[in-house]
Design an enzyme around this catalytic site. Structure first.
Site, mmCIF file in Angstrom:
data_model
loop_
_atom_site.group_PDB
_atom_site.id
_atom_site.type_symbol
_atom_site.label_atom_id
_atom_site.label_comp_id
_atom_site.label_asym_id
_atom_site.label_seq_id
_atom_site.Cartn_x
_atom_site.Cartn_y
_atom_site.Cartn_z
ATOM 1 N N HIS A 99 69.575 -90.882 62.230
ATOM 2 C CA HIS A 99 70.593 -91.840 62.677
ATOM 3 C C HIS A 99 71.611 -91.071 63.500
ATOM 4 C CE1 HIS A 99 73.285 -95.224 62.727
ATOM 5 N NE2 HIS A 99 74.244 -94.526 62.121
ATOM 6 N N LYS A 118 80.309 -93.275 67.122
ATOM 7 C CA LYS A 118 79.303 -92.587 67.944
ATOM 8 C C LYS A 118 78.929 -93.415 69.179
ATOM 9 C CE LYS A 118 76.311 -92.205 64.575
ATOM 10 N NZ LYS A 118 77.136 -92.774 63.472
ATOM 11 N N ASP A 157 71.670 -95.098 68.230
ATOM 12 C CA ASP A 157 71.431 -95.467 66.836
ATOM 13 C C ASP A 157 70.347 -94.632 66.153
ATOM 14 O OD1 ASP A 157 72.235 -97.095 64.640
ATOM 15 O OD2 ASP A 157 70.323 -98.138 64.810
ATOM 16 N N ARG A 201 89.438 -73.599 64.892
ATOM 17 C CA ARG A 201 90.445 -73.582 65.960
ATOM 18 C C ARG A 201 90.223 -72.463 66.960
ATOM 19 N NH1 ARG A 201 95.388 -76.229 64.098
ATOM 20 N NH2 ARG A 201 96.566 -74.901 65.514
#
Length: 325
Positions: free
Chosen positions: A145, A166, A184, A251
């Protein structure tokens, strides 16, 4: 996967723009035979009578050498090896270089329901193309998915929990000129343990998107055929994660990876919250990945710059300290 037959091979050849240029010249009753391996056999040794290592499950390819030897055997009236090969339930026999088997060979093939195919390609070129095609057919495959898009030439697999955004992110990327591979569900195939190829699970539905509040849209109709692509190598995994204030996100550009079907793919994790422009972050990640492929790593360059700066500061401090009375 479902059974793959000789008829499927001919059909796939046509879909792939006739790359093998195959045609069936005899034994059509054997077109339903299954192909169970991606191996190919050149039956030189079996024709000479040595069957100890005969690969019965492999497609038998008769190049010019095998064809000349067949003619020699028929001149001698020696059909024992030919009969044994054709009665062994091999998937099919393919003659390269437009080679044509004798009438007796065709008769034996018809009696044993063994399909005889013909191609104008030289045996070396044909074998290379056939290996590539069968590798794709028998490649390890999973369906996940996710959403897959091509961004600046980089195949990006977008993953994340349902409802994280998404499809909306992919839609914005398409609007910005990038291309959709599948929404999908994405089918992933391991090709030769080197490449992970992503495509739609259903080619007829892959370029449709479900957008909450809008329903189903057809990307090709809305944005044109230039906005879609059938398949692409997965070169970057982007995981969308709902923002958690307590979670420590990367980061400094650490080298994260995700392993899918035994292949390691670079991965970035992007926290999602209102106000964050996720599509432009994915574009930046794709550009960064392209730079890495060219040998430039932003985080490493930054680290070296900091080290040089610290070294120069240290040297300057030592110099000025020495100057003090």
């Amino acid at each position: 996967m479902k059974a793959f037959t000789i008829l499927d091979l001919l059909d796939l050849d046509l879909k792939e723009h006739n790359i093998l240029e195959l045609s069936c010249i005899a034994g059509r009753s054997g077109l339903s035979r299954k192909i169970t391996t991606n191996k190919i056999s050149r039956p030189g040794l079996p024709l000479s009578g040595y069957f100890d290592e005969f690969s019965v499950e492999s497609i038998q390819v008769f190049g010019r050498g095998e064809q000349h030897f067949l003619a020699h055997l028929e001149v001698l009236g020696n059909y024992e090896a030919i009969e044994k090969i054709l009665s062994s339930n091999v998937p099919c026999c393919i003659f390269s270089d437009m080679g044509t088997p004798s009438a007796h060979f065709i008769k034996l093939a018809e009696e044993n329901s063994c399909a005889i195919l013909q191609t104008p390609l030289p045996s070396s070129d044909f074998s290379r193309h056939l290996y590539q095609l069968l590798d794709a057919v028998f490649a390890p495959t999973i369906t996940i998915h996710a959403v897959m898009v091509e961004v600046f030439g980089i195949g990006v697999l977008i993953t994340g929990d349902s409802g994280v955004g998404k499809s909306e992110t992919a839609l914005e990327l398409i609007e910005r000129g990038h291309r959709l591979i599948s929404d999908d569900t994405v089918k992933l195939r391991n090709i030769g343990d080197n490449h992970l190829i992503g495509s739609g699970e259903n080619p007829l539905l892959a370029h449709h998107m479900e957008i909450r509040g809008l329903g189903i849209i057809n990307v090709a109709h809305l944005f044109g055929v230039g906005a879609i692509r059938e398949r692409k190598q997965v070169q970057l995994v982007v995981k969308l994660d709902k923002w958690e204030s307590q979670k420590d996100y990367d980061r400094i550009g650490s080298a994260l990876e995700e392993t899918i079907l035994g292949i390691s793919i670079p991965m970035v994790e992007i926290p999602v919250k209102p106000g964050r422009n996720v599509p432009i972050l994915i574009e930046t990640a794709a550009r960064t990945e392209r730079l890495k492929k060219l040998g430039y790593y932003s985080s490493k360059d930054f680290d070296q710059t900091v080290v040089h700066w610290l070294e120069s500061q240290t040297a300057r401090s030592v110099y000025y300290d020495e100057e003090k009375p």
